[in-house]
Design a protein around this motif. Structure first.
Motif, PDB file in Angstrom:
ATOM      1  N   PRO A  47       0.836  -1.196   0.000  1.00  0.00           N
ATOM      2  CA  PRO A  47       0.000   0.000   0.000  1.00  0.00           C
ATOM      3  C   PRO A  47       0.881   1.260   0.000  1.00  0.00           C
ATOM      4  N   SER A  48       0.488   2.233  -0.768  1.00  0.00           N
ATOM      5  CA  SER A  48       1.254   3.477  -0.837  1.00  0.00           C
ATOM      6  C   SER A  48       0.689   4.483   0.158  1.00  0.00           C
ATOM      7  N   ILE A  49       1.469   4.785   1.189  1.00  0.00           N
ATOM      8  CA  ILE A  49       1.079   5.754   2.206  1.00  0.00           C
ATOM      9  C   ILE A  49       2.261   6.713   2.358  1.00  0.00           C
ATOM     10  N   PRO A  50       2.321   7.740   1.501  1.00  0.00           N
ATOM     11  CA  PRO A  50       3.514   8.587   1.398  1.00  0.00           C
ATOM     12  C   PRO A  50       3.974   9.283   2.681  1.00  0.00           C
ATOM     13  N   ASN A  51       3.100   9.627   3.583  1.00  0.00           N
ATOM     14  CA  ASN A  51       3.510  10.416   4.747  1.00  0.00           C
ATOM     15  C   ASN A  51       3.952   9.597   5.957  1.00  0.00           C
ATOM     16  N   LEU A  52       3.937   8.298   5.858  1.00  0.00           N
ATOM     17  CA  LEU A  52       4.392   7.465   6.976  1.00  0.00           C
ATOM     18  C   LEU A  52       5.899   7.260   6.899  1.00  0.00           C
ATOM     19  N   GLN A  55       6.947   1.557   5.973  1.00  0.00           N
ATOM     20  CA  GLN A  55       6.149   1.012   4.877  1.00  0.00           C
ATOM     21  C   GLN A  55       5.373  -0.217   5.346  1.00  0.00           C
ATOM     22  N   TYR A  56       4.092  -0.243   5.036  1.00  0.00           N
ATOM     23  CA  TYR A  56       3.291  -1.418   5.334  1.00  0.00           C
ATOM     24  C   TYR A  56       3.502  -2.492   4.284  1.00  0.00           C
ATOM     25  N   THR A  57       3.305  -3.744   4.677  1.00  0.00           N
ATOM     26  CA  THR A  57       3.368  -4.895   3.791  1.00  0.00           C
ATOM     27  C   THR A  57       2.046  -5.627   3.906  1.00  0.00           C
ATOM     28  N   GLU A  73       5.153   3.157  -7.445  1.00  0.00           N
ATOM     29  CA  GLU A  73       5.294   4.327  -6.573  1.00  0.00           C
ATOM     30  C   GLU A  73       5.923   3.999  -5.224  1.00  0.00           C
ATOM     31  N   VAL A  74       6.105   2.728  -4.928  1.00  0.00           N
ATOM     32  CA  VAL A  74       6.705   2.325  -3.659  1.00  0.00           C
ATOM     33  C   VAL A  74       8.126   1.824  -3.935  1.00  0.00           C
ATOM     34  N   PRO A  75       9.137   2.463  -3.345  1.00  0.00           N
ATOM     35  CA  PRO A  75      10.522   2.027  -3.602  1.00  0.00           C
ATOM     36  C   PRO A  75      10.792   0.629  -3.044  1.00  0.00           C
ATOM     37  N   GLU A  76      11.630  -0.094  -3.730  1.00  0.00           N
ATOM     38  CA  GLU A  76      12.005  -1.442  -3.262  1.00  0.00           C
ATOM     39  C   GLU A  76      12.917  -1.325  -2.059  1.00  0.00           C
TER      40      GLU A  76
END
Length: 77
Positions: A47-52, A55-57, A73-76
């Motif tokens: 999930p993309s949550i930019p302000n956290l 990172q959630y999985t 949009e989510v970096p590896e």
């Protein structure tokens, strides 16, 4: 982790005896705990949550057909 133990307890009461699909989210560091608790494994999509700051999985107990690719949009890690 006590919260997840309670979530798992509630989920197990709702699961069908013949099997149900489980999808849950938490941080990647909980991988072993989640596998032990609900027999779930991480999937590539996140999930993309930019302000956290973390990172959630997503974790599932089945092979998903739509969560199989990492979203751009989510970096590896």
């Amino acid at each position: 982790m006590q919260v997840w133990e309670k979530y798992a307890e509630a989920a197990k009461l709702l699961l069908r005896p013949e099997g149900s699909k489980v999808v849950c989210s938490t941080v990647a560091e909980n991988k072993d705990f989640m596998e032990r608790l609900l027999a779930v494994k991480p999937v590539p999509f996140k999930p993309s949550i930019p302000n956290l700051v973390y990172q959630y999985t997503l974790f599932t107990n089945f092979e998903p057909t739509v969560l199989c690719e990492l979203n751009p949009e989510v970096p590896e890690d």
